[in-house]
Design an enzyme around this catalytic site. Structure first.
Site, mmCIF file in Angstrom:
data_model
loop_
_atom_site.group_PDB
_atom_site.id
_atom_site.type_symbol
_atom_site.label_atom_id
_atom_site.label_comp_id
_atom_site.label_asym_id
_atom_site.label_seq_id
_atom_site.Cartn_x
_atom_site.Cartn_y
_atom_site.Cartn_z
ATOM 1 N N TYR A 69 0.825 -1.215 0.000
ATOM 2 C CA TYR A 69 0.000 0.000 0.000
ATOM 3 C C TYR A 69 0.857 1.263 0.000
ATOM 4 C CZ TYR A 69 -4.164 -2.757 0.083
ATOM 5 O OH TYR A 69 -5.156 -3.626 -0.298
ATOM 6 N N ARG A 72 1.596 1.877 -3.605
ATOM 7 C CA ARG A 72 0.437 2.387 -4.370
ATOM 8 C C ARG A 72 0.073 3.814 -3.946
ATOM 9 N NH1 ARG A 72 -4.050 -1.745 -3.884
ATOM 10 N NH2 ARG A 72 -5.200 -0.218 -5.081
ATOM 11 N N ASP A 109 -8.640 5.432 -4.874
ATOM 12 C CA ASP A 109 -7.949 6.681 -5.243
ATOM 13 C C ASP A 109 -8.874 7.883 -4.984
ATOM 14 O OD1 ASP A 109 -9.469 7.548 -7.681
ATOM 15 O OD2 ASP A 109 -8.726 5.669 -8.532
ATOM 16 N N HIS A 124 -14.959 0.845 -0.840
ATOM 17 C CA HIS A 124 -13.790 0.016 -0.512
ATOM 18 C C HIS A 124 -12.691 0.835 0.167
ATOM 19 C CE1 HIS A 124 -15.088 -3.173 -3.730
ATOM 20 N NE2 HIS A 124 -15.788 -3.235 -2.605
ATOM 21 N N CYS A 132 -6.809 3.299 12.769
ATOM 22 C CA CYS A 132 -6.167 2.671 13.925
ATOM 23 C C CYS A 132 -6.956 1.421 14.304
ATOM 24 C CB CYS A 132 -6.111 3.650 15.091
ATOM 25 S SG CYS A 132 -5.414 2.911 16.582
ATOM 26 N N SER A 193 -15.345 -4.630 -13.537
ATOM 27 C CA SER A 193 -15.459 -5.945 -14.178
ATOM 28 C C SER A 193 -16.639 -6.751 -13.659
ATOM 29 C CB SER A 193 -14.169 -6.741 -13.965
ATOM 30 O OG SER A 193 -14.002 -7.022 -12.588
ATOM 31 N N ASN A 218 -18.298 0.407 -20.134
ATOM 32 C CA ASN A 218 -17.059 -0.294 -19.789
ATOM 33 C C ASN A 218 -16.250 -0.537 -21.063
ATOM 34 O OD1 ASN A 218 -15.715 -1.412 -17.434
ATOM 35 N ND2 ASN A 218 -15.887 -3.413 -18.413
ATOM 36 N N LEU A 219 -14.967 -0.794 -20.891
ATOM 37 C CA LEU A 219 -14.127 -1.034 -22.068
ATOM 38 C C LEU A 219 -14.599 -2.267 -22.832
ATOM 39 C CD1 LEU A 219 -11.646 0.107 -23.500
ATOM 40 C CD2 LEU A 219 -10.245 -1.455 -22.160
ATOM 41 N N ALA A 236 -13.514 4.950 -21.051
ATOM 42 C CA ALA A 236 -14.326 5.828 -20.196
ATOM 43 C C ALA A 236 -14.195 7.293 -20.599
ATOM 44 C CB ALA A 236 -13.900 5.647 -18.740
HETATM 45 C C1 BJW Z 1 -12.006 0.316 -18.645
HETATM 46 C C2 BJW Z 1 -10.887 0.895 -19.048
HETATM 47 C C3 BJW Z 1 -11.124 2.182 -19.634
HETATM 48 C C4 BJW Z 1 -10.167 -0.955 -18.281
HETATM 49 N N1 BJW Z 1 -12.404 2.632 -19.703
HETATM 50 N N2 BJW Z 1 -13.250 0.647 -18.676
HETATM 51 C C5 BJW Z 1 -18.661 -16.000 -3.517
HETATM 52 C C6 BJW Z 1 -19.750 -15.429 -4.173
HETATM 53 C C7 BJW Z 1 -20.093 -14.094 -3.978
HETATM 54 C C8 BJW Z 1 -19.353 -13.294 -3.134
HETATM 55 C C9 BJW Z 1 -18.279 -13.862 -2.482
HETATM 56 C C10 BJW Z 1 -17.939 -15.186 -2.673
HETATM 57 N N3 BJW Z 1 -16.830 -15.450 -1.911
HETATM 58 C C11 BJW Z 1 -16.483 -14.324 -1.260
HETATM 59 C C12 BJW Z 1 -17.357 -13.348 -1.597
HETATM 60 C C13 BJW Z 1 -17.342 -11.942 -1.124
HETATM 61 C C14 BJW Z 1 -16.183 -11.139 -1.713
HETATM 62 C C15 BJW Z 1 -16.191 -11.272 -3.232
HETATM 63 O O1 BJW Z 1 -16.892 -10.603 -3.945
HETATM 64 N N4 BJW Z 1 -15.360 -12.165 -3.765
HETATM 65 C C16 BJW Z 1 -15.361 -12.387 -5.210
HETATM 66 C C17 BJW Z 1 -13.935 -12.379 -5.711
HETATM 67 C C18 BJW Z 1 -16.099 -13.675 -5.491
HETATM 68 N N5 BJW Z 1 -16.416 -9.770 -1.337
HETATM 69 C C19 BJW Z 1 -16.003 -9.290 -0.181
HETATM 70 O O2 BJW Z 1 -15.333 -9.931 0.599
HETATM 71 C C20 BJW Z 1 -16.427 -7.886 0.154
HETATM 72 N N6 BJW Z 1 -17.052 -7.861 1.422
HETATM 73 C C21 BJW Z 1 -18.208 -8.518 1.644
HETATM 74 O O3 BJW Z 1 -18.779 -9.177 0.784
HETATM 75 O O4 BJW Z 1 -18.711 -8.358 2.927
HETATM 76 C C22 BJW Z 1 -19.906 -9.070 3.281
HETATM 77 C C23 BJW Z 1 -21.184 -8.412 2.837
HETATM 78 C C24 BJW Z 1 -22.319 -9.155 2.729
HETATM 79 C C25 BJW Z 1 -23.517 -8.587 2.321
HETATM 80 C C26 BJW Z 1 -23.586 -7.227 2.052
HETATM 81 C C27 BJW Z 1 -22.458 -6.488 2.184
HETATM 82 C C28 BJW Z 1 -21.270 -7.079 2.555
HETATM 83 C C29 BJW Z 1 -15.217 -6.955 0.210
HETATM 84 C C30 BJW Z 1 -14.594 -6.750 -1.114
HETATM 85 C C31 BJW Z 1 -13.317 -5.886 -0.980
HETATM 86 C C32 BJW Z 1 -12.655 -5.638 -2.311
HETATM 87 N N7 BJW Z 1 -11.404 -5.009 -2.099
HETATM 88 C C33 BJW Z 1 -10.602 -4.611 -3.243
HETATM 89 C C34 BJW Z 1 -9.256 -4.067 -2.716
HETATM 90 C C35 BJW Z 1 -9.446 -2.687 -2.090
HETATM 91 C C36 BJW Z 1 -8.154 -2.131 -1.601
HETATM 92 C C37 BJW Z 1 -7.127 -1.990 -2.701
HETATM 93 O O5 BJW Z 1 -7.313 -1.210 -3.651
HETATM 94 O O6 BJW Z 1 -6.102 -2.674 -2.623
HETATM 95 O O7 BJW Z 1 -11.283 -3.642 -4.011
HETATM 96 S S1 BJW Z 1 -10.313 -5.948 -4.405
HETATM 97 C C38 BJW Z 1 -10.405 -4.949 -5.841
HETATM 98 O O8 BJW Z 1 -11.550 -5.356 -6.639
HETATM 99 C C39 BJW Z 1 -10.708 -3.526 -5.340
HETATM 100 C C40 BJW Z 1 -11.733 -3.071 -6.325
HETATM 101 O O9 BJW Z 1 -12.490 -1.993 -5.800
HETATM 102 C C41 BJW Z 1 -12.528 -4.318 -6.593
HETATM 103 C C42 BJW Z 1 -13.326 -4.274 -7.882
HETATM 104 O O10 BJW Z 1 -12.462 -4.204 -8.979
HETATM 105 P P1 BJW Z 1 -12.890 -3.354 -10.259
HETATM 106 O O11 BJW Z 1 -12.961 -1.914 -9.908
HETATM 107 O O12 BJW Z 1 -14.084 -3.944 -10.875
HETATM 108 O O13 BJW Z 1 -11.585 -3.536 -11.175
HETATM 109 P P2 BJW Z 1 -11.284 -4.699 -12.249
HETATM 110 O O14 BJW Z 1 -9.850 -4.632 -12.554
HETATM 111 O O15 BJW Z 1 -11.822 -5.985 -11.833
HETATM 112 O O16 BJW Z 1 -12.126 -4.238 -13.542
HETATM 113 C C43 BJW Z 1 -11.793 -3.066 -14.256
HETATM 114 C C44 BJW Z 1 -12.715 -2.970 -15.476
HETATM 115 O O17 BJW Z 1 -12.439 -1.754 -16.135
HETATM 116 C C45 BJW Z 1 -12.510 -4.110 -16.502
HETATM 117 O O18 BJW Z 1 -13.764 -4.657 -16.868
HETATM 118 C C46 BJW Z 1 -11.874 -3.391 -17.692
HETATM 119 O O19 BJW Z 1 -12.290 -3.915 -18.952
HETATM 120 C C47 BJW Z 1 -12.391 -1.987 -17.524
HETATM 121 N N8 BJW Z 1 -11.523 -0.963 -18.104
HETATM 122 N N9 BJW Z 1 -9.771 0.181 -18.848
HETATM 123 C C48 BJW Z 1 -13.428 1.854 -19.226
HETATM 124 N N10 BJW Z 1 -10.136 2.939 -20.106
#
Ligand code: BJW
Length: 251
Positions: A69, A72, A109, A124, A132, A193, A218-219, A236
């Site tokens: 972190y 980043r 960010d 997130h 803390c 995604s 989305n892309l 985007a």
């Molecule tokens: C463009 C582009 C351009 C490129 N123009 N587009 C089984 C089933 C269902 C759920 C679960 C399961 N097992 C576990 C879970 C829960 C789990 C989960 O979802 N896991 C999955 C992997 C299955 N989730 C959790 O644990 C969450 N908490 C939770 O569920 O608590 C319980 C709850 C229950 C009920 C209600 C509420 C809560 C917590 C999730 C935490 C995610 N954390 C991260 C890290 C944050 C810190 C850090 O930055 O390091 O968050 S992981 C990472 O993924 C980050 C992001 O916010 C997140 C999403 O990613 P994102 O933004 O979608 O990025 P990408 O890379 O995946 O996609 C980018 C897209 O952009 C692509 O499609 C490209 O094509 C596109 N793109 N260039 C437009 N120019």
């Protein structure tokens, strides 16, 4: 629809009183120079989730997680990182839309704020904040964290972590988000995604509870593209400003 020339956006019957919810993901910041997670060159192609983005990883190896972190955070603060026209267009939408408007970002960010948005929910967490683990105090943080860092509130040494949401932890602002999804007329998902829940399920909530028109920008088609009533694919910085202009034409 694939982006070639700018598409004409198919929008529902709505006016300036309609409520809008926007969800953004890492794709909106890609053209600002920040990595996405799951693209071929993304964050998860370089490090394993289990090593850096779970509470268990932090407990087992806090130094490694803090270094990940710290790196980043320093990157985000680099002189070459700026908000792009998609961030700016969403700020313009917020400023000019008379009805309720909520921006929810999965991004840690601060490019939406730098682009002019305010009042958004970082579900997130935020890279430029520390938390803390002893007293739960949250503070702005633009410096490296380590086991020597001291909490400004309770004075504990080594208790500070990045204020981000790891897998298995509860995302932030959920009550406010679900309330907004339940009464929005338009839900737009941008640059995500659709792999991570609960964010990936917002489209269903907006469509079937809120009765919203649902749009993906989305892309490429996301994992959840079939849940949306309309989807437009391209960068985007091209799609979002044009889409915002189409929405503002409804006022
Ligand atoms: C463009 C582009 C351009 C490129 N123009 N587009 C089984 C089933 C269902 C759920 C679960 C399961 N097992 C576990 C879970 C829960 C789990 C989960 O979802 N896991 C999955 C992997 C299955 N989730 C959790 O644990 C969450 N908490 C939770 O569920 O608590 C319980 C709850 C229950 C009920 C209600 C509420 C809560 C917590 C999730 C935490 C995610 N954390 C991260 C890290 C944050 C810190 C850090 O930055 O390091 O968050 S992981 C990472 O993924 C980050 C992001 O916010 C997140 C999403 O990613 P994102 O933004 O979608 O990025 P990408 O890379 O995946 O996609 C980018 C897209 O952009 C692509 O499609 C490209 O094509 C596109 N793109 N260039 C437009 N120019």
């Amino acid at each position: 629809m694939l982006y070639r020339d700018m598409p004409s956006f198919d929008l529902p019957d709505m006016d300036g009183t309609s409520a809008i919810v926007i969800l953004t993901g890492a794709g909106i910041s890609k053209e600002s120079g920040l990595d996405t997670f799951r693209d071929a060159d993304g964050v998860w192609s370089k490090v394993r989730i289990e090593d850096v983005a779970t509470p268990e990883a932090f407990a087992a190896n806090p130094v490694r997680v803090q270094e990940f972190y710290n790196h980043r955070r320093a990157g985000l603060l680099g002189a070459d990182i700026h908000p792009n026209s998609a961030h700016q267009a969403l700020a313009k939408l917020q400023q000019n839309w008379p009805g309720d408007f909520l921006l929810v970002t999965q991004n840690v960010d601060d490019l939406h704020e730098r682009g002019g948005s305010n009042g958004l929910i970082h579900m997130h967490g935020e890279l430029l904040k520390s938390r803390c683990t002893e007293c739960h105090d949250v503070e702005a943080c633009a410096v490296d964290l380590s086991s020597d860092s001291i909490c400004a509130n309770c004075g504990t040494i080594g208790s500070l972590r990045p204020d981000v949401v790891w897998f298995g932890e509860m995302p932030m602002g959920m009550e406010r988000i679900y309330a907004a999804l339940a009464r929005c007329a338009l839900f737009v998902s941008i640059g995500t995604s659709g792999n991570v829940y609960p964010a990936a399920g917002f489209v269903q909530e907006a469509r079937f509870v809120g009765g919203a028109h649902t749009v993906e920008l989305n892309l490429e088609p996301s994992a959840g593209v079939t849940a949306f009533e309309a989807a437009y694919h391209g960068p985007a910085t091209k799609l979002v400003p044009a889409f915002v202009d189409a929405v503002l034409a409804k006022v």
